[in-house]
Structures are given as C-alpha cells and as structure tokens.
Design a protein around this motif. Structure first.
Motif, PDB file in Angstrom:
ATOM      1  N   ASN A 141       4.040   6.040  -5.416  1.00  0.00           N
ATOM      2  CA  ASN A 141       4.242   6.150  -7.069  1.00  0.00           C
ATOM      3  C   ASN A 141       2.351   6.919  -7.701  1.00  0.00           C
ATOM      4  OD1 ASN A 141       5.559   3.864  -7.124  1.00  0.00           O
ATOM      5  ND2 ASN A 141       4.637   2.348  -7.124  1.00  0.00           N
ATOM      6  N   ASN A 142       1.135   6.636  -7.098  1.00  0.00           N
ATOM      7  CA  ASN A 142       0.335   8.004  -7.352  1.00  0.00           C
ATOM      8  C   ASN A 142       1.096   9.010  -6.935  1.00  0.00           C
ATOM      9  OD1 ASN A 142      -1.152   5.241  -8.001  1.00  0.00           O
ATOM     10  ND2 ASN A 142      -2.077   5.347  -5.933  1.00  0.00           N
ATOM     11  N   ALA A 143       1.197   9.567  -5.879  1.00  0.00           N
ATOM     12  CA  ALA A 143       1.816  10.795  -5.503  1.00  0.00           C
ATOM     13  C   ALA A 143       3.029  11.254  -6.122  1.00  0.00           C
ATOM     14  CB  ALA A 143       2.142  11.093  -3.714  1.00  0.00           C
ATOM     15  N   ALA A 164       2.767   1.478  -3.360  1.00  0.00           N
ATOM     16  CA  ALA A 164       1.934   2.664  -4.439  1.00  0.00           C
ATOM     17  C   ALA A 164       1.007   3.563  -4.428  1.00  0.00           C
ATOM     18  CB  ALA A 164      -0.182   1.554  -4.366  1.00  0.00           C
ATOM     19  N   PHE A 165       1.038   4.568  -2.532  1.00  0.00           N
ATOM     20  CA  PHE A 165       1.087   5.793  -3.004  1.00  0.00           C
ATOM     21  C   PHE A 165       1.708   6.679  -3.219  1.00  0.00           C
ATOM     22  CE2 PHE A 165       1.770   9.493   0.483  1.00  0.00           C
ATOM     23  CZ  PHE A 165       0.441   9.938  -0.151  1.00  0.00           C
ATOM     24  N   LYS A 188       3.728  10.264  -9.097  1.00  0.00           N
ATOM     25  CA  LYS A 188       2.228  10.682 -10.670  1.00  0.00           C
ATOM     26  C   LYS A 188       1.892  11.930 -10.907  1.00  0.00           C
ATOM     27  CE  LYS A 188      -0.600   8.246 -13.533  1.00  0.00           C
ATOM     28  NZ  LYS A 188      -1.281   7.030 -13.625  1.00  0.00           N
ATOM     29  N   SER A 189       0.217  12.501  -9.183  1.00  0.00           N
ATOM     30  CA  SER A 189       0.474  13.310  -9.835  1.00  0.00           C
ATOM     31  C   SER A 189       1.466  14.736  -9.392  1.00  0.00           C
ATOM     32  CB  SER A 189      -0.491  13.050  -8.419  1.00  0.00           C
ATOM     33  OG  SER A 189      -0.895  14.306  -8.205  1.00  0.00           O
ATOM     34  N   GLU A 221       0.611  -1.487   0.011  1.00  0.00           N
ATOM     35  CA  GLU A 221       0.662   0.057  -0.009  1.00  0.00           C
ATOM     36  C   GLU A 221       0.560   0.810  -0.245  1.00  0.00           C
ATOM     37  OE1 GLU A 221      -2.291  -0.322   2.907  1.00  0.00           O
ATOM     38  OE2 GLU A 221      -3.824  -0.766   1.938  1.00  0.00           O
TER      39      GLU A 221
END
Length: 776
Positions: A600-602, A597-598, A604-605, A594
């Motif tokens: 990576n998403n951050a 994933a957080f 990306k944002s 988790e």
C-alpha cells in the motif's frame, strides 16, 4: 697639456683686449699731440667701443627646462627667481651692477616708451616684472635691464634671459631672434626628462640655417636614473635621435650636459653653508658645469665674432698710421730733395692739383657709391622677390596636396607664423647677400678705403625683422555643412531601432538556447512517469503471503436448552463441552499484514511521484512551447535586424558619399581661400621686406659714403698740411729745414714703432685659432 678653466680662458682674452686698448690709446695720444683731432677722435671712439663692449649670451629655454637655475648657476648665486607655475614673460638683459646708469637695481622699458627704475633686486620685485606673475607683463613690457652683483657679469659679459621662441608676445620673439643673431653665443636649453619637442626642433632648424653660434645644453642630468641603467650619454643620444627624426639631414651642434641645480647648490653662498667641503665638491663635479663654462668661454673669447672685434681696430691702426707715416716720409723727402723755390712751388702746384682732384672726387663720391650699391641692391632685391615667389608657389603646391579638412585645419594653424618666419629668413639672407655684393664693390672700386669700410660695417647687420599683417588668416576650424540632418535623424532612428532589436533578439536568443535542454528534460520526465506506472502495476500484482494455522480441541461453555436449563445453569453453572477450533499462525498473520502495508505504501509513493512528475512535465512542456515560440520570434527579429542593418549600411553609404561630396566642396573652397591668402600675404610682405632692404641698403650707402668721404677728407687734410709745410719751407732757413727734418724723423720713428706694435699684435691675433661649435 691640461684644459684651461673658465677663469684662465677669460684672463687670456682680457690680456689680448688690454693690448689692443693700449695700442689704440697710444695711437690716439700721437694724433692728439699732432693736433689731428679727426684721427684722434677715430681712435678714441674705437677705444671706447672696445672697452665698453663685451660678450652677449642668449639663453633660450621653454618652461620647466631650468633656465633660471642655469642663469643663477652661471652668476654663482640665486639672483633670479625660479618659477613653478609662472614663466618668463619678457626679455631680460642681465648686466653687472657697475653698468647701472644711476646705481639702480634695474630698469623696466615699457612698450609705450616710458621707463621705471626698480627699487631693489629682491626676488619678489624681479618676479613682478619678469614673469607671468606680474600684471600683464608680456603685453606691456618690452624688456628689462637688470644690474646684478655677479663676478660672471664683470668685464662686459651680458646674459639675455629670453621667454623663448614660443614666447607670449610676438615682439619678444623678434627681440630674442635679433639677440641670437647679434650675440657671441646662444644656449638652447633642453631638459633630461623631456629632451626636445617638435616645436623646439622646428625653430632650431630655422635658426641653425642662419647662425652657427648656438650650443645645445642638456640640463637636469641629476634626474637621470643611472640605477635603472640610464646614462647621461643615453639621454644625449636620445636628444640627437629626436632631432634627426624630425630633420634627418640637418646638423646638430655640440650638446653639453649639465646639472644647473647641483652647480647652484655648490656655488650659492647660502646653500654652501649647509654643505661640507666634500659635499660641495661632489655637487660641483657631478654638475659638469665647470667644463660647460670653460667650453662656453673658449668659444666666446676665441670665436670669429670676438676675433673680428679685436682685430678690426688693430687693422684700422695699421691703415691710418701707414698713411700718416707715408705722408711724413714724403714730406721729409721733399725737404731733403727740394732745394730751390721753383721746385718747391712746383710741388705746391702738384699738391693743389691733387687737392682739386680730391675735392672733385668728394663731390661725385656719394652719387658714385649710390650708383654702384644700387646695382648690387637690384640684384639682391630680385633674388629676394624670386625666393618669396618660389616659396609661395611651394606653399600653394602644399595647399593643393591637402586631402582632408583635418589636414587643412592643422596646416592653417601655423601657416602665417611659418610663412612670415621664412620670409624674415629670406630678408636676412638678402641682407647677407647685399653685404657681400657691397664688399665686392668696395674691394673693386674703393681699394684705399675698403678695410675701413668693412670694419665700420661690423655689427651693423640688419636688426629685428618685424612684419605686420593687416588681414590675418582665419584659423578657426573648417567644417562642411552637409545639409543632411534628415539622414542623420534617420540614421539615429535606425541605430536606436537596431539597438532595441539587438536587446530583444539577445533576450530571445538566450531563451531559445534552452529548447534542447527543455526537450531533454521533457523526455526524461515522460520516461520517469512510464517507469513509475510500470512499477505501480507490478506492485499491485504483488501476491501477499498466505496465513497458516491448525485445528485444536477446546472446552466451551454452553447454555442448557432443557426446561429448567437456565435454573440449572444458574445453580450448577454452564454446561462444558469439547469443540474443535482452527487456530491461525501468528507469525504468518504478521508477515501478511506487513506485506500488505508495504504494498500500500509503495503504491501510494508511486502515485505521489507520478503526480509530481506529471506536474513538472506539464510545466516543462509549457516552457518548451514558449521557447518554440521565442525561436520563431528570434528568427523573425533576426531577419528584421538584418534588414535594418542593410538599410543602415545603405543610409551610411549614401550619407558618406554626400558628406564626402560636401567635404570636397568645402576643401576646394578653403584651399582656394588659403591660396588667395598666399598671394595676398606675398604682396603685403614683399612690399615690406623690399622697403626694409631698401632702408638697410640706404644705411649701408650712408655708411660707405661717410667712410669714403672721411678718407678723402683725411687725405685732403694731409695734402693741406703738406702744402702748408711746403709754403713754410719756401721762407725757411737751412737750420729750420734741418729741425723740421729731425722732427719728421722722430714722428716717423714713433709711427714705425706703432706700426711694428700693431703688426706684431695682428700676427698674434691671427695666430689664434677660431673656435667653432662642433657638430654633436
């Protein structure tokens, strides 16, 4: 004491008039019985003139003041048409129907001399001949006589319906002014909704300087909105203020407020049918018309003009009767005192000497009168010339003071009309001055005939004064040809350039006004990108959670490795052995996944936001560069526009200077033309007015000569009669002489009675207080 109403005032006048008519009739009969036809004819003419005479009332009112309604209200019924779009186009004399020569409804008098009788007096027929509704009425018709069935017009009352002093045709204005001068009273009509114009007041001021028989009547008081706090008295004051604003030092006559419309509704037989007694009474009272009529008739019957018309015949009776009585007394005395032929012959000789003297006096009287009157004429003529010359100089000074073409154009429009009206006024003043000079001469040189001459001159004032101008003043608009088309074109070009520049700079100014906003926005975007980069870096350095676990023993099947291992595994199954295995903690594995994933998403944002901010920054930076360029252009255009303004100001200044120079040149030229016209019109009209004054002077001379000669002829006839009686006395007996004395005594008694009646009537008339129009 209550005020008399109109009917009572008129009745009192008619009583006095009938007394004078009776006296004239008695005097005429006496001389008819004496076979003295000349004297009888004199009193017959006086009787006829007084009997046929009456009151003339001129009504002047501009369009929409309610003139037709007022005339109808005076006559008590709707006899004249009321106009909405048309107006009175000619002068109309309204008389009683009994005065129609052949019972016709009216007579139209055309300018070419022919006349037409009106077939009827219906409103449509009258409108055809009296208003602009007709076929070129103003140009073709001189005036109309309309014969109306109205009690108001009885006993010689005549109403003059005029088109106004601003009338359509010049000849009508002259007739109107002439009638105002001759009339017993004039009514100048105003309307409550627009009380008085500049033109009205200018004409009135001119008239009021020459006549004192004009009433101001404020009509349409029924439209005054008393519910809004406005009163009749307020409007009357407003009229006074408007007049005094134009002529501060002029007197203003009485102002009589009325509602002709309400009065007509209360009086017209057709309108009355729709009203009950209370309504009719309310309309009559609210109109204030009865008070107006009473005031008007009081002035008509007790005014100076009317008093003179009644008094003059009485004075003439006294004058002639006294002469006759004195002659009879002298004859009676001669009969009583002359007893012998010698004395009688001596008296006859004396009479012959007197007769010779009278004949000689008749011979030289005409030239003597002309000589005396011409002396007064020369003085008046010189005064007239001086007045015209001084007025012309005043006008020339006015012209010299005109400072612009606009002033000159306004001045020119009314110059000729005002100049001619002023000269006409001078001529009328000269006529009055001449009459006064003549009266002075008469009182000094012709004492015996003075009263008769003055009475005979009543009503013989100068009539309408018509001055004709061959070369009329050009009243077209004066303007200067500045010959500056190139300057106007350049000025227009500069103005267009300036307008285009103004639009462009306004647009640039609007664009450049965003620079600070864009700069701020650019800084904000850069700061955001920096913040996003830092946040991404921090996220990349973020440590993931560690995965935890434990060692466990576990049965594991293995293949046998001996020679027959595969066979054994097949028969017995695989060999089971124990082995130590490391087992991860599932919760820690999930937590790490988790966290991974957080992160990576951050990242990306942050990358997406940074990319968007960098794209926006690129756009803002490009826009800011454009704005910076617009600012540079705005500064350049503003400088260019400033220069254009300076060029335009300089051009306009030069243009104005040139235009002013040309305007002054044209103004000088136009003033010189107008000044020359002044001298020209002075020469032209001065010759005309001098001739008119000469003609009226000749008429006065003729009139005086006729009266003087009549008096001399009458005296001569009396001497001849006395001579004849003395000749008879020479041959008469005492009885005949006594009979003659008795006859003379009877005649003297008759004449004394006539004298007594005439003197008593004169005293009665003299006691009448002359009514004058008070100042308002």
């Amino acid at each position: 004491m209550t005020e008399k109403n109109a009917a009572e005032i008129k009745q009192a006048y008619l009583q006095k008039k009938n007394q004078v008519l009776s006296l004239l009739d008695q005097t005429k009969r006496f001389y008819e019985e004496e076979h003295m036809d000349d004297r009888a004819n004199v009193f017959s003419d006086l009787h006829r003139k007084l009997e046929e005479g009456g009151f003339s009332i001129v009504v002047v009112g501009e369009f929409s003041t309610g003139k037709s309604t007022l005339l109808n209200a005076l006559m008590g019924k709707k006899l004249l048409p009321s106009f909405t779009n048309e107006t009175t186009a000619t002068v109309n004399f309204l008389r009683h129907k009994d005065q129609a020569p052949n019972g016709e409804a009216g007579i139209v008098y055309y300018n070419d001399g022919h006349t037409v009788s009106l077939p009827d007096d219906n409103l449509e027929t009258i409108a055809k001949y009296v208003s602009t509704k007709g076929n070129n009425v103003a140009a073709n018709v001189q005036h109309l006589d309309l014969f109306m069935d109205s009690d108001f017009l009885k006993d010689g009352v005549m109403l003059v319906d005029s088109p106004g002093l601003n009338g359509i045709a010049e000849g009508h204005r002259e007739i109107t002014e002439d009638q105002i001068a001759k009339s017993h009273a004039s009514i100048f009509l105003f309307s409550s909704d627009h009380p008085g114009s500049k033109t009205d007041f200018e004409m009135l001021n001119d008239l009021l300087q020459r006549v004192n028989t004009i009433f101001f009547v404020l009509n349409k008081i029924d439209v005054i909105k008393e519910s809004e706090g406005e009163s009749v008295e307020d409007v009357v004051e407003k009229l006074k203020e408007n007049y005094h604003a134009k002529f501060p030092n002029a007197r203003i006559p009485e102002i009589l407020p009325v509602s002709a419309w309400n009065a007509l509704r209360a009086r017209d037989p057709i309108s009355r049918r729709t009203l009950d007694d209370t309504q009719r009474k309310n309309f009559e009272e609210s109109s204030r018309f009865s008070a107006f009529e009473a005031r008007l008739l009081r002035f008509l019957t007790c005014g100076e003009k009317t008093k003179q018309e009644l008094t003059a015949p009485v004075i003439h009776v006294i004058d002639i009767v006294k002469k006759s009585r004195d002659g009879y007394e002298e004859e009676k005395s001669a009969l009583e005192t002359l007893n012998d032929g010698t004395e009688i012959q001596g008296k006859i000789n004396s009479l012959q000497d007197e007769m010779s003297h009278i004949k000689k006096e008749r011979t030289i009287s005409s030239s003597h009168v002309k000589q005396l009157v011409n002396q007064g004429f020369r003085e008046t003529r010189n005064e007239l010339s001086a007045n015209i010359d001084n007025y012309t100089k005043t006008k020339i000074n006015d012209i010299a003071g005109l400072e612009s073409l606009d002033e000159l154009n306004d001045y020119v429009q009314s110059f000729e009309r005002i100049y001619l009206r002023k000269v006409q006024g001078f001529l009328r003043d000269a006529d009055q001055s001449l009459r006064q000079n003549i009266e002075d001469i008469i009182n000094q040189e012709f004492v015996q005939a003075a009263e008769s001459i003055e009475n005979n001159m009543i009503g013989k004032e100068m009539g309408a004064v018509k001055l004709s101008i061959k070369n009329h003043l050009d009243t077209s608009e004066r303007s200067c040809d500045d010959n500056t088309d190139f300057m106007e074109a350049r000025e227009k070009e500069l103005k267009n350039q300036l307008q285009d520049l103004r639009k462009e700079t306004n647009s640039l100014k609007a664009s450049s006004s965003n620079y600070d906003i864009l700069a701020q926005e650019e800084m904000t975007l850069k700061n955001r990108i920096s913040d996003l980069t830092a946040s991404k870096e921090r996220m990349q350095q973020y440590q993931l959670p560690t995965v935890t676990g434990r060692m466990e023993t576990k049965d594991v099947e293995r293949n046998r490795t001996c020679l027959f291992g595969k066979a054994i595994d097949w028969v017995l199954g695989k060999k089971v052995v124990q082995k130590g295995v490391y087992v991860q903690d599932e919760a820690s594995v999930k937590a790490r996944a988790e966290a991974q994933a957080f992160r990576n998403n951050a990242i990306k944002s942050y990358n997406a936001q940074t990319e968007s901010a960098e794209s926006e920054l690129k756009k803002v930076s490009a826009e800011r560069k454009k704005v910076m360029e617009a600012q540079k252009q705005y500064a350049a255009k503003s400088e260019e526009m400033s220069q254009l303004r300076q060029d335009l100001i300089e051009l306009q200044k030069n243009h104005a200077e040139l235009l002013d120079k040309e305007m002054k040149k044209e103004l000088r030229k136009s003033r010189n033309v107008l000044r020359d016209y002044c001298y020209g019109i002075q020469d032209e009209v001065e010759g005309q007015v001098k001739k008119m004054l000469r003609d009226v002077c000749d008429a006065y001379v003729t009139n005086i000569v006729e009266v003087v000669d009549w008096n001399l002829q009458d005296a001569l006839q009396e001497k001849i009669r006395q001579q004849k009686n003395l000749q008879e006395q020479l041959n008469s007996s005492i009885e005949e002489k006594n009979n003659k004395i008795a006859i003379l005594t009877k005649k003297i008694d008759q004449l004394n009675q006539l004298m007594q009646d005439a003197v008593s009537l004169q005293e009665d008339l003299d006691s009448i207080k002359v009514d004058v129009i008070q100042e308002g």
